[in-house]
Design a protein around this motif. Structure first.
Motif, mmCIF file in Angstrom:
data_model
loop_
_atom_site.group_PDB
_atom_site.id
_atom_site.type_symbol
_atom_site.label_atom_id
_atom_site.label_comp_id
_atom_site.label_asym_id
_atom_site.label_seq_id
_atom_site.Cartn_x
_atom_site.Cartn_y
_atom_site.Cartn_z
ATOM 1 N N PRO A 9 -29.477 -25.711 37.768
ATOM 2 C CA PRO A 9 -28.821 -25.122 36.604
ATOM 3 C C PRO A 9 -28.230 -26.220 35.713
ATOM 4 C CG PRO A 9 -27.536 -24.716 38.610
ATOM 5 C CD PRO A 9 -28.787 -25.424 39.014
ATOM 6 N N PRO A 10 -28.000 -25.905 34.459
ATOM 7 C CA PRO A 10 -28.179 -24.608 33.794
ATOM 8 C C PRO A 10 -29.657 -24.318 33.560
ATOM 9 C CG PRO A 10 -27.432 -26.241 32.198
ATOM 10 C CD PRO A 10 -27.447 -26.915 33.546
ATOM 11 N N PHE A 11 -29.999 -23.023 33.691
ATOM 12 C CA PHE A 11 -31.389 -22.625 33.618
ATOM 13 C C PHE A 11 -31.846 -22.366 32.184
ATOM 14 C CE2 PHE A 11 -30.061 -21.217 37.906
ATOM 15 C CZ PHE A 11 -30.894 -22.043 38.628
ATOM 16 N N THR A 12 -33.108 -22.688 31.955
ATOM 17 C CA THR A 12 -33.816 -22.281 30.746
ATOM 18 C C THR A 12 -34.755 -21.163 31.168
ATOM 19 O OG1 THR A 12 -35.663 -23.794 31.131
ATOM 20 C CG2 THR A 12 -33.769 -24.666 29.867
ATOM 21 N N GLU A 13 -35.436 -20.548 30.230
ATOM 22 C CA GLU A 13 -36.390 -19.516 30.620
ATOM 23 C C GLU A 13 -37.453 -20.112 31.548
ATOM 24 O OE1 GLU A 13 -39.325 -16.068 28.816
ATOM 25 O OE2 GLU A 13 -38.370 -17.481 27.436
ATOM 26 N N GLU A 14 -37.926 -21.300 31.219
ATOM 27 C CA GLU A 14 -38.955 -21.947 32.034
ATOM 28 C C GLU A 14 -38.468 -22.235 33.450
ATOM 29 O OE1 GLU A 14 -41.719 -25.988 32.147
ATOM 30 O OE2 GLU A 14 -40.342 -25.672 30.476
ATOM 31 N N THR A 15 -37.268 -22.794 33.585
ATOM 32 C CA THR A 15 -36.779 -23.142 34.924
ATOM 33 C C THR A 15 -36.361 -21.903 35.717
ATOM 34 O OG1 THR A 15 -34.539 -23.654 34.110
ATOM 35 C CG2 THR A 15 -36.131 -25.483 34.257
ATOM 36 N N LEU A 17 -37.889 -19.008 35.493
ATOM 37 C CA LEU A 17 -39.161 -18.480 35.975
ATOM 38 C C LEU A 17 -39.664 -19.256 37.190
ATOM 39 C CD1 LEU A 17 -40.935 -17.764 32.573
ATOM 40 C CD2 LEU A 17 -40.408 -16.067 34.347
ATOM 41 N N LEU A 18 -39.493 -20.574 37.173
ATOM 42 C CA LEU A 18 -39.890 -21.392 38.327
ATOM 43 C C LEU A 18 -39.078 -21.018 39.563
ATOM 44 C CD1 LEU A 18 -40.280 -24.911 36.657
ATOM 45 C CD2 LEU A 18 -42.110 -23.489 37.623
ATOM 46 N N LYS A 19 -37.776 -20.782 39.386
ATOM 47 C CA LYS A 19 -36.906 -20.414 40.511
ATOM 48 C C LYS A 19 -37.328 -19.063 41.098
ATOM 49 C CE LYS A 19 -33.214 -22.619 41.884
ATOM 50 N NZ LYS A 19 -33.332 -23.811 42.749
ATOM 51 N N LEU A 78 -38.465 -12.016 36.567
ATOM 52 C CA LEU A 78 -37.234 -12.460 35.906
ATOM 53 C C LEU A 78 -36.730 -11.359 34.989
ATOM 54 C CD1 LEU A 78 -35.201 -14.733 35.203
ATOM 55 C CD2 LEU A 78 -36.810 -15.434 33.406
ATOM 56 N N TRP A 79 -35.452 -11.052 35.112
ATOM 57 C CA TRP A 79 -34.836 -10.022 34.276
ATOM 58 C C TRP A 79 -33.934 -10.682 33.239
ATOM 59 C CZ3 TRP A 79 -36.128 -5.121 33.850
ATOM 60 C CH2 TRP A 79 -35.269 -4.244 33.197
ATOM 61 N N ALA A 80 -33.098 -11.642 33.693
ATOM 62 C CA ALA A 80 -32.175 -12.332 32.782
ATOM 63 C C ALA A 80 -31.712 -13.625 33.452
ATOM 64 C CB ALA A 80 -30.964 -11.449 32.479
ATOM 65 N N TYR A 81 -31.166 -14.536 32.645
ATOM 66 C CA TYR A 81 -30.632 -15.791 33.169
ATOM 67 C C TYR A 81 -29.575 -16.308 32.211
ATOM 68 C CZ TYR A 81 -33.399 -17.991 29.569
ATOM 69 O OH TYR A 81 -33.904 -18.338 28.351
ATOM 70 N N THR A 82 -28.654 -17.067 32.745
ATOM 71 C CA THR A 82 -27.653 -17.762 31.948
ATOM 72 C C THR A 82 -26.954 -18.762 32.847
ATOM 73 O OG1 THR A 82 -25.750 -17.534 30.458
ATOM 74 C CG2 THR A 82 -25.809 -16.056 32.342
ATOM 75 N N GLY A 83 -26.745 -19.965 32.353
ATOM 76 C CA GLY A 83 -26.020 -20.969 33.134
ATOM 77 C C GLY A 83 -26.595 -21.141 34.514
ATOM 78 N N ASN A 84 -25.798 -20.771 35.528
ATOM 79 C CA ASN A 84 -26.222 -20.915 36.925
ATOM 80 C C ASN A 84 -26.557 -19.572 37.580
ATOM 81 O OD1 ASN A 84 -23.621 -19.867 37.142
ATOM 82 N ND2 ASN A 84 -23.135 -21.084 38.951
ATOM 83 N N ARG A 85 -26.874 -18.577 36.766
ATOM 84 C CA ARG A 85 -27.174 -17.242 37.297
ATOM 85 C C ARG A 85 -28.533 -16.753 36.830
ATOM 86 N NH1 ARG A 85 -21.166 -14.876 36.334
ATOM 87 N NH2 ARG A 85 -20.272 -15.879 38.176
ATOM 88 N N ILE A 86 -29.174 -15.998 37.733
ATOM 89 C CA ILE A 86 -30.460 -15.376 37.442
ATOM 90 C C ILE A 86 -30.409 -13.949 37.986
ATOM 91 C CG2 ILE A 86 -32.941 -15.382 37.971
ATOM 92 C CD1 ILE A 86 -32.797 -18.423 38.204
ATOM 93 N N ALA A 87 -30.968 -13.016 37.212
ATOM 94 C CA ALA A 87 -31.138 -11.637 37.673
ATOM 95 C C ALA A 87 -32.629 -11.353 37.735
ATOM 96 C CB ALA A 87 -30.448 -10.661 36.727
ATOM 97 N N VAL A 88 -33.051 -10.683 38.808
ATOM 98 C CA VAL A 88 -34.458 -10.325 38.970
ATOM 99 C C VAL A 88 -34.580 -8.846 39.315
ATOM 100 C CG1 VAL A 88 -35.153 -12.631 39.736
ATOM 101 C CG2 VAL A 88 -34.560 -10.913 41.429
ATOM 102 N N ARG A 89 -35.743 -8.303 38.992
ATOM 103 C CA ARG A 89 -36.126 -7.002 39.519
ATOM 104 C C ARG A 89 -37.286 -7.290 40.454
ATOM 105 N NH1 ARG A 89 -40.815 -5.268 38.653
ATOM 106 N NH2 ARG A 89 -40.370 -3.230 39.506
ATOM 107 N N PHE A 90 -37.465 -6.463 41.454
ATOM 108 C CA PHE A 90 -38.531 -6.730 42.413
ATOM 109 C C PHE A 90 -39.052 -5.436 42.989
ATOM 110 C CE2 PHE A 90 -34.617 -6.710 44.828
ATOM 111 C CZ PHE A 90 -34.933 -5.918 45.911
ATOM 112 N N GLU A 91 -40.212 -5.557 43.590
ATOM 113 C CA GLU A 91 -40.752 -4.495 44.417
ATOM 114 C C GLU A 91 -41.515 -5.161 45.551
ATOM 115 O OE1 GLU A 91 -43.122 -2.050 41.835
ATOM 116 O OE2 GLU A 91 -44.859 -3.322 42.039
#
Length: 139
Positions: A9-15, A17-19, A78-91
């Motif tokens: 972190p801090p994350f970009t959209e690219e990083t 997505l990699l995480k 990937l659902w959302a990201y900011t700073g050192n946080r990421i939100a995902v949806r999954f199945e």
């Protein structure tokens, strides 16, 4: 010094997505010893109605999970990201010992330390029984 787990972190959209992709790949190995390496030693989890802390509890949980959730296959988005946080949806899909297939849906909120290790994981998950022909995730 703690191990680093890039991207950091801090994350970009690219990083971000990699995480997310790295987490999906690791979980699809169904190897608790590999999966746990992405988490801090004192990582906190909420998984459904369970509250876990630390590598030992995480490995124990994942071992039991994959002993009962057979044929497990996961997709994360990937659902959302900011700073050192990421939100995902999954199945993910799995079957039980009787051969009944399930699809689990959920959301996870992740918080990372400066070294890129996940220190908090909060997951909300629901399961739906599905017929074999309704499966969407190829093994």
């Amino acid at each position: 010094m703690a191990a680093e787990r890039p991207p950091l972190p801090p994350f970009t959209e690219e990083t971000a997505l990699l995480k997310v992709r790295a987490a999906e790949d690791a979980w699809n190995t169904r190897d608790p010893a590999r999966v746990v390496l992405a988490y801090t030693e004192d990582s906190e989890w909420r998984n459904r109605d369970l509250f876990l802390r630390g590598h030992e509890e995480i490995v124990e949980f994942l071992t039991a999970k994959w002993e009962r959730e057979l044929g497990y296959r996961l997709r994360k988005e990937l659902w959302a990201y900011t700073g050192n946080r990421i939100a995902v949806r999954f199945e993910y899909e799995y079957h039980d010992t009787a051969g009944q297939w399930f699809r689990a849906y959920g959301n996870e909120n992740w918080e990372f330390d400066a070294n890129g290790l996940m220190r908090r994981r909060y997951a909300s998950i629901n399961d739906l029984a599905v017929a074999p022909e309704e499966r969407r995730i190829a093994v």
